[in-house]
Design a protein around this motif. Structure first.
Motif, PDB file in Angstrom:
ATOM      1  N   LEU A  44      57.619  13.107 -20.939  1.00  0.00           N
ATOM      2  CA  LEU A  44      56.765  11.786 -20.558  1.00  0.00           C
ATOM      3  C   LEU A  44      56.539  10.845 -21.325  1.00  0.00           C
ATOM      4  N   ALA A  45      57.301  10.611 -22.420  1.00  0.00           N
ATOM      5  CA  ALA A  45      56.685   9.503 -23.303  1.00  0.00           C
ATOM      6  C   ALA A  45      57.177   8.036 -22.742  1.00  0.00           C
ATOM      7  N   ASN A  46      58.299   8.064 -22.030  1.00  0.00           N
ATOM      8  CA  ASN A  46      58.498   6.466 -21.488  1.00  0.00           C
ATOM      9  C   ASN A  46      57.486   6.239 -20.382  1.00  0.00           C
ATOM     10  N   PHE A  47      57.057   7.254 -19.531  1.00  0.00           N
ATOM     11  CA  PHE A  47      55.966   6.995 -18.576  1.00  0.00           C
ATOM     12  C   PHE A  47      54.684   6.718 -18.957  1.00  0.00           C
ATOM     13  N   ARG A  48      54.364   7.221 -20.340  1.00  0.00           N
ATOM     14  CA  ARG A  48      52.887   7.062 -20.956  1.00  0.00           C
ATOM     15  C   ARG A  48      53.160   5.777 -21.569  1.00  0.00           C
ATOM     16  N   GLU A  49      54.236   5.332 -22.026  1.00  0.00           N
ATOM     17  CA  GLU A  49      54.432   3.830 -22.665  1.00  0.00           C
ATOM     18  C   GLU A  49      54.195   2.599 -21.753  1.00  0.00           C
ATOM     19  N   LEU A  50      54.609   3.008 -20.291  1.00  0.00           N
ATOM     20  CA  LEU A  50      54.336   1.950 -19.314  1.00  0.00           C
ATOM     21  C   LEU A  50      52.994   1.768 -18.966  1.00  0.00           C
ATOM     22  N   LEU A  51      52.031   2.781 -19.164  1.00  0.00           N
ATOM     23  CA  LEU A  51      50.595   2.643 -18.959  1.00  0.00           C
ATOM     24  C   LEU A  51      50.261   1.587 -20.137  1.00  0.00           C
ATOM     25  N   HIS A  52      50.779   1.363 -20.986  1.00  0.00           N
ATOM     26  CA  HIS A  52      50.188   0.418 -22.065  1.00  0.00           C
ATOM     27  C   HIS A  52      51.260  -0.638 -22.100  1.00  0.00           C
ATOM     28  N   ASP A  53      52.102  -0.985 -21.312  1.00  0.00           N
ATOM     29  CA  ASP A  53      53.213  -2.116 -21.232  1.00  0.00           C
ATOM     30  C   ASP A  53      52.561  -3.194 -20.508  1.00  0.00           C
ATOM     31  N   ASP A  54      52.106  -4.461 -21.145  1.00  0.00           N
ATOM     32  CA  ASP A  54      51.465  -5.403 -20.261  1.00  0.00           C
ATOM     33  C   ASP A  54      52.567  -6.005 -19.371  1.00  0.00           C
ATOM     34  N   MET A  55      53.962  -6.066 -19.721  1.00  0.00           N
ATOM     35  CA  MET A  55      54.938  -6.653 -18.927  1.00  0.00           C
ATOM     36  C   MET A  55      55.011  -5.514 -17.653  1.00  0.00           C
ATOM     37  N   PHE A  56      54.943  -4.524 -17.874  1.00  0.00           N
ATOM     38  CA  PHE A  56      55.146  -3.758 -16.881  1.00  0.00           C
ATOM     39  C   PHE A  56      54.047  -3.883 -15.811  1.00  0.00           C
ATOM     40  N   TRP A  57      52.787  -4.208 -16.224  1.00  0.00           N
ATOM     41  CA  TRP A  57      51.697  -4.280 -15.205  1.00  0.00           C
ATOM     42  C   TRP A  57      51.721  -5.746 -14.344  1.00  0.00           C
ATOM     43  N   ILE A  58      52.316  -6.741 -15.157  1.00  0.00           N
ATOM     44  CA  ILE A  58      52.951  -8.032 -14.941  1.00  0.00           C
ATOM     45  C   ILE A  58      53.856  -8.001 -13.549  1.00  0.00           C
ATOM     46  N   GLY A  59      54.936  -7.190 -13.871  1.00  0.00           N
ATOM     47  CA  GLY A  59      55.909  -7.016 -13.128  1.00  0.00           C
ATOM     48  C   GLY A  59      55.498  -6.374 -11.777  1.00  0.00           C
ATOM     49  N   LEU A  60      54.452  -5.249 -11.730  1.00  0.00           N
ATOM     50  CA  LEU A  60      54.069  -4.528 -10.785  1.00  0.00           C
ATOM     51  C   LEU A  60      53.376  -5.388  -9.769  1.00  0.00           C
ATOM     52  N   ARG A  61      52.396  -6.376 -10.571  1.00  0.00           N
ATOM     53  CA  ARG A  61      51.523  -7.126  -9.836  1.00  0.00           C
ATOM     54  C   ARG A  61      52.437  -8.281  -8.948  1.00  0.00           C
ATOM     55  N   ASN A  62      53.125  -8.602  -9.700  1.00  0.00           N
ATOM     56  CA  ASN A  62      54.307  -9.775  -8.939  1.00  0.00           C
ATOM     57  C   ASN A  62      54.838  -9.074  -7.789  1.00  0.00           C
ATOM     58  N   SER A  63      55.501  -7.969  -7.889  1.00  0.00           N
ATOM     59  CA  SER A  63      56.093  -7.014  -6.970  1.00  0.00           C
ATOM     60  C   SER A  63      55.318  -6.976  -5.745  1.00  0.00           C
ATOM     61  N   VAL A  64      54.051  -6.403  -6.175  1.00  0.00           N
ATOM     62  CA  VAL A  64      53.146  -6.034  -4.981  1.00  0.00           C
ATOM     63  C   VAL A  64      52.704  -7.545  -4.273  1.00  0.00           C
ATOM     64  N   LEU A  65      52.578  -8.409  -5.102  1.00  0.00           N
ATOM     65  CA  LEU A  65      52.271  -9.773  -4.322  1.00  0.00           C
ATOM     66  C   LEU A  65      53.428 -10.217  -3.384  1.00  0.00           C
ATOM     67  N   TYR A  66      54.714 -10.081  -4.001  1.00  0.00           N
ATOM     68  CA  TYR A  66      55.720 -10.387  -3.293  1.00  0.00           C
ATOM     69  C   TYR A  66      55.800  -9.697  -1.713  1.00  0.00           C
ATOM     70  N   VAL A  67      55.535  -8.459  -1.833  1.00  0.00           N
ATOM     71  CA  VAL A  67      55.415  -7.753  -0.321  1.00  0.00           C
ATOM     72  C   VAL A  67      54.424  -8.174   0.481  1.00  0.00           C
ATOM     73  N   LEU A  68      53.114  -8.445  -0.074  1.00  0.00           N
ATOM     74  CA  LEU A  68      52.158  -9.067   0.847  1.00  0.00           C
ATOM     75  C   LEU A  68      52.333 -10.407   1.146  1.00  0.00           C
ATOM     76  N   GLY A  69      53.130 -11.173   0.569  1.00  0.00           N
ATOM     77  CA  GLY A  69      53.481 -12.611   1.088  1.00  0.00           C
ATOM     78  C   GLY A  69      54.316 -12.595   1.761  1.00  0.00           C
ATOM     79  N   VAL A  70      55.617 -11.647   1.761  1.00  0.00           N
ATOM     80  CA  VAL A  70      57.004 -12.055   2.556  1.00  0.00           C
ATOM     81  C   VAL A  70      56.976 -10.863   3.552  1.00  0.00           C
ATOM     82  N   VAL A  71      56.271  -9.709   3.589  1.00  0.00           N
ATOM     83  CA  VAL A  71      56.423  -8.956   4.773  1.00  0.00           C
ATOM     84  C   VAL A  71      55.547  -9.462   6.124  1.00  0.00           C
ATOM     85  N   PRO A  72      54.522  -9.747   6.110  1.00  0.00           N
ATOM     86  CA  PRO A  72      53.875 -10.339   7.385  1.00  0.00           C
ATOM     87  C   PRO A  72      54.506 -11.567   7.960  1.00  0.00           C
TER      88      PRO A  72
END
Length: 303
Positions: free
Chosen positions: A64-92
């Protein structure tokens, strides 16, 4: 004089051809395509997610080393934030606007076929062409900024500001998907009994009241389907943001989505295939969760 024979006539023996009757032989081409282009990539990505594989270097099992690294990767959280915002903005928007558009073009009036075709044209247009057109329109020296400057508003950094760029990409996604979901709603509206609208009109219901009392309940399952499809597509967005923000994801990479991060991390001669596969697994899990969430909400609303 030859007399006709009165004996029994013999018929030529029929040649029986044994044709394959196994259904698996007919399904084999489709199964091979599914296995080669869906199952194998899926299993390969799942296995690579637990290795440190690179593009040209076979990987070793790292758990699980790759998944543990995800938790400390700032770019992963930025990408997750933008993807979630994209869903909230587009789907309705993609659930409501195509329904209103379908109500507008469902009437059989002269010339309505032209408008249906015009609304569907962006769906069949190449996303690369669409993205380049909108980049030209939204550029600081583009047509839209020229018009804004002409009326005294001034130039707007649609492609340089982090949030405006993301909102511009959302607008392109909505614009391109309107016609596709409009067709789905037209099929659903064709099955709504006209007697329901006539009965509501006799009771004194106006157009707005008939929309919420008759149309929406009748197409509720279709709205859930559109919500599920658009949620999956919005969370996996790549082309629109990539074309507008560039490979780096805009200023300081702040507009990067998860799929863009997968492409940036896992490609190239030194691409981290294992780490990119771990991000892909997260994308798959979230998209399945979104689909189940939308379908469960639809079931609760029907009960």
């Amino acid at each position: 004089m030859l007399m006709p024979s009165t004996g029994p006539r013999t018929r030529p023996a029929r040649v029986r051809r044994h044709l394959p009757t196994s259904p698996w032989l007919f399904a084999a081409p489709g199964l091979l395509i599914i296995g080669a282009f869906i199952l194998y990539p899926f299993v390969s990505t799942l296995v690579n997610a637990f290795t440190d594989r690179r593009t040209l270097i076979p990987g070793e099992f790292v758990g699980l080393a790759n998944f543990r690294e995800l938790l400390h990767d700032d770019m992963f959280w930025i990408g997750l934030r933008n993807s979630v915002l994209y869903v909230l903005g587009v789907v309705p928007a993609l659930v409501i606007l195509p329904l209103l558009l379908a109500l507008l073009v469902q009437k059989n009036i002269p010339g309505i076929t032209f408008f249906r075709s015009a609304f569907y044209t962006p769906v069949v247009a190449s996303i690369v062409v669409v993205g380049l057109i909108w980049v030209w329109l939204l550029d600081e020296r583009g047509l839209i900024n020229a018009l804004l400057e002409a009326v005294g508003v001034g130039r707007v950094g649609f492609l340089s500001d982090q949030w405006l760029l993301l909102m511009s990409a959302m607008a392109v996604t909505v614009w391109k998907g309107l016609g596709y979901y409009m067709i789905i709603y037209l099929a659903a509206l064709a099955n709504v009994p006209r007697e329901l609208h006539e009965a509501a009109a006799v009771d004194g219901a106006g157009a707005v009241r008939r929309f919420f009392a008759v149309t929406v309940p009748a197409v509720r399952s279709t709205m859930a389907l559109v919500g599920a499809l658009s949620s999956v597509a919005a969370f996996k967005v790549f082309s629109e943001v990539y074309l507008m923000a560039g490979p780096s994801g805009g200023p300081a990479g702040e507009d990067t989505t998860l799929v863009m991060l997968v492409q940036r991390t896992g490609t190239g001669l030194t691409g981290r295939v294992g780490y990119a596969s771990a991000i892909s697994v997260v994308v798959f899990v979230v998209t399945v969760a979104l689909m189940l969430l939308v379908l469960r909400a639809d079931r609760r609303s029907e009960s």
